[in-house]
Enzyme design. Structure first.
Site, short mmCIF file in Angstrom:
data_model
loop_
_atom_site.label_atom_id
_atom_site.label_comp_id
_atom_site.label_asym_id
_atom_site.label_seq_id
_atom_site.Cartn_x
_atom_site.Cartn_y
_atom_site.Cartn_z
N ALA A 78 35.31 26.09 22.96
CA ALA A 78 35.40 26.67 21.62
C ALA A 78 36.39 25.87 20.77
CB ALA A 78 35.85 28.12 21.72
N GLN A 80 39.08 26.71 19.36
CA GLN A 80 40.45 26.95 19.79
C GLN A 80 40.56 26.99 21.33
OE1 GLN A 80 43.41 27.04 18.34
NE2 GLN A 80 42.49 26.43 16.39
N SER A 81 39.81 26.13 21.99
CA SER A 81 39.80 26.12 23.45
C SER A 81 41.14 25.70 24.05
CB SER A 81 38.71 25.18 23.95
OG SER A 81 38.82 24.97 25.34
N ASN A 82 41.66 26.52 24.96
CA ASN A 82 42.85 26.16 25.72
C ASN A 82 42.53 25.08 26.76
OD1 ASN A 82 44.54 28.25 24.51
ND2 ASN A 82 43.21 29.65 25.63
N VAL A 84 40.31 22.68 26.55
CA VAL A 84 40.23 21.39 25.86
C VAL A 84 41.63 20.84 25.62
CG1 VAL A 84 39.68 20.36 23.63
CG2 VAL A 84 37.96 21.72 24.83
#
Length: 343
Positions: A78, A80-82, A84
């Protein structure tokens, strides 16, 4: 670590990124409010680039990547992916390039959501960013990632793809077998219930698999953060089966071991509702603990709902797994000011 878990993970390449056991702490004031003995496993304190549960998973993904001689890491998630953000940080630490694909999963968000929080950190960490316009298309997102990898290969790079969709060997779950052994070594399994957010399912299935392997028979309760409970339960069972095949052992988890609840999920992934807003306020103002609006606040909201209606019994002992994700707080400033601070 326990000998049983050591033996299971020994065949798999591992890059050590976490050099300490994350602490288990009491949440006395929130526990008193809920009428339970409440503790928290602080996997938000895994260190690198604001940490979170993804560090444990990346030890095994990056171990395999390095084993294969990769010089470039690819991952999708996403906006706001953690995962990533931590992948970009760990790649930087290891001298690898990182290419990240951000999926549009959360409707109605403005410019701050797409430029602050984890996105800002992705850029700071030197990741090459791509956009994927569909939010609920795991197979399509993975396929696009493999197209990018093919182009990188053509240009002489050696890419390694961390997959999103189910059906792949669940290497990331191995990190939560390790966490299960860590909890046992800390004496933290004297609880009746462990509660965590259940999204991709790799943390949930790995922890449950590890705990059952160690003989712990308490409840592991997953709070759905992305999909309905029935679909999530099926996903978790398949993950456990694939994990058993990967480890070449019998599956220690059956359908009766899988417990998931979705009553705080609506209106959907990454969207702040009243229970999520309440959980953020209570955690901050009672015990000084910050939780993010996507995963940990929703998981804590589910725990609060379970304590309120007796699914977690009054006076019982519960452990909350804090999986991190705090940079997203800054991307959700509009929601926080309108839904959380004004509540």
């Amino acid at each position: 670590m326990s000998d049983a878990i050591d033996r299971l993970i020994a065949p798999f390449p591992r890059t050590r990124l976490l050099s300490w056991a994350t602490p288990v702490e009491a949440l006395p004031r929130l526990g008193d409010r809920l009428g339970i003995d409440l503790r928290v496993k602080r996997d938000d304190l895994t260190g690198i680039a604001f940490g979170g549960n993804k560090v444990r998973k990346l030890e095994f993904y990056l171990g395999q990547a390095r084993h294969e001689g990769a010089d470039t890491l690819l991952i999708t998630g996403a906006v706001q992916s953690n995962f990533v953000r931590v992948a970009a940080a760990c790649a930087a630490r290891l001298g690898m390039d990182c290419h990240v694909q951000l999926e549009e999963r959360v409707p109605g968000q403005g410019d701050t959501y797409r430029s602050s929080g984890n996105v800002l950190l992705d850029d700071l960490l030197g990741a090459t960013r791509y956009s994927y316009p569909v939010g609920e298309d795991e197979a399509g997102a993975d396929a696009r990632l493999h197209e990018i990898a093919a182009d990188l290969t053509h240009r002489g790079r050696r890419p390694y793809v961390i997959p999103l969709s189910p059906g792949h060997p669940p290497l990331g779950s191995l990190g939560y077998l390790v966490c299960a052994a860590e909890l046992m070594a800390q004496g933290a399994l004297d609880v009746d219930t462990i509660v965590l957010g259940s999204g991709s399912g790799l943390t949930h299935s790995g922890l449950l698999f590890g705990l059952r392997t160690l003989g712990w028979r308490g409840r592991v309760v997953g709070i759905c953060v992305r999909r309905a409970a029935a679909a999530q339960a099926e996903r978790l069972l398949r993950h456990c089966e694939r994990l058993a095949a990967l480890l070449q052992v019998a599956v220690p988890v059956g359908p009766g071991d899988i417990e998931v609840h979705d009553d705080v999920l609506a209106p959907g992934y990454g969207q702040v509702n009243d229970p999520v807003a309440d959980a953020m306020r209570l955690a901050a103002r009672l015990d000084g603990m910050l939780v993010d609006p996507v995963y940990t606040a929703r998981a804590l909201a589910g725990l609060i709902a379970c304590a309120a209606d007796g699914r977690i019994a009054a006076g019982s002992r519960a452990l909350f797994l804090h999986t991190g994700g705090l940079p997203a707080l800054f991307a959700y400033e509009t929601d926080l000011r309108s839904r959380v601070l004004n509540g």
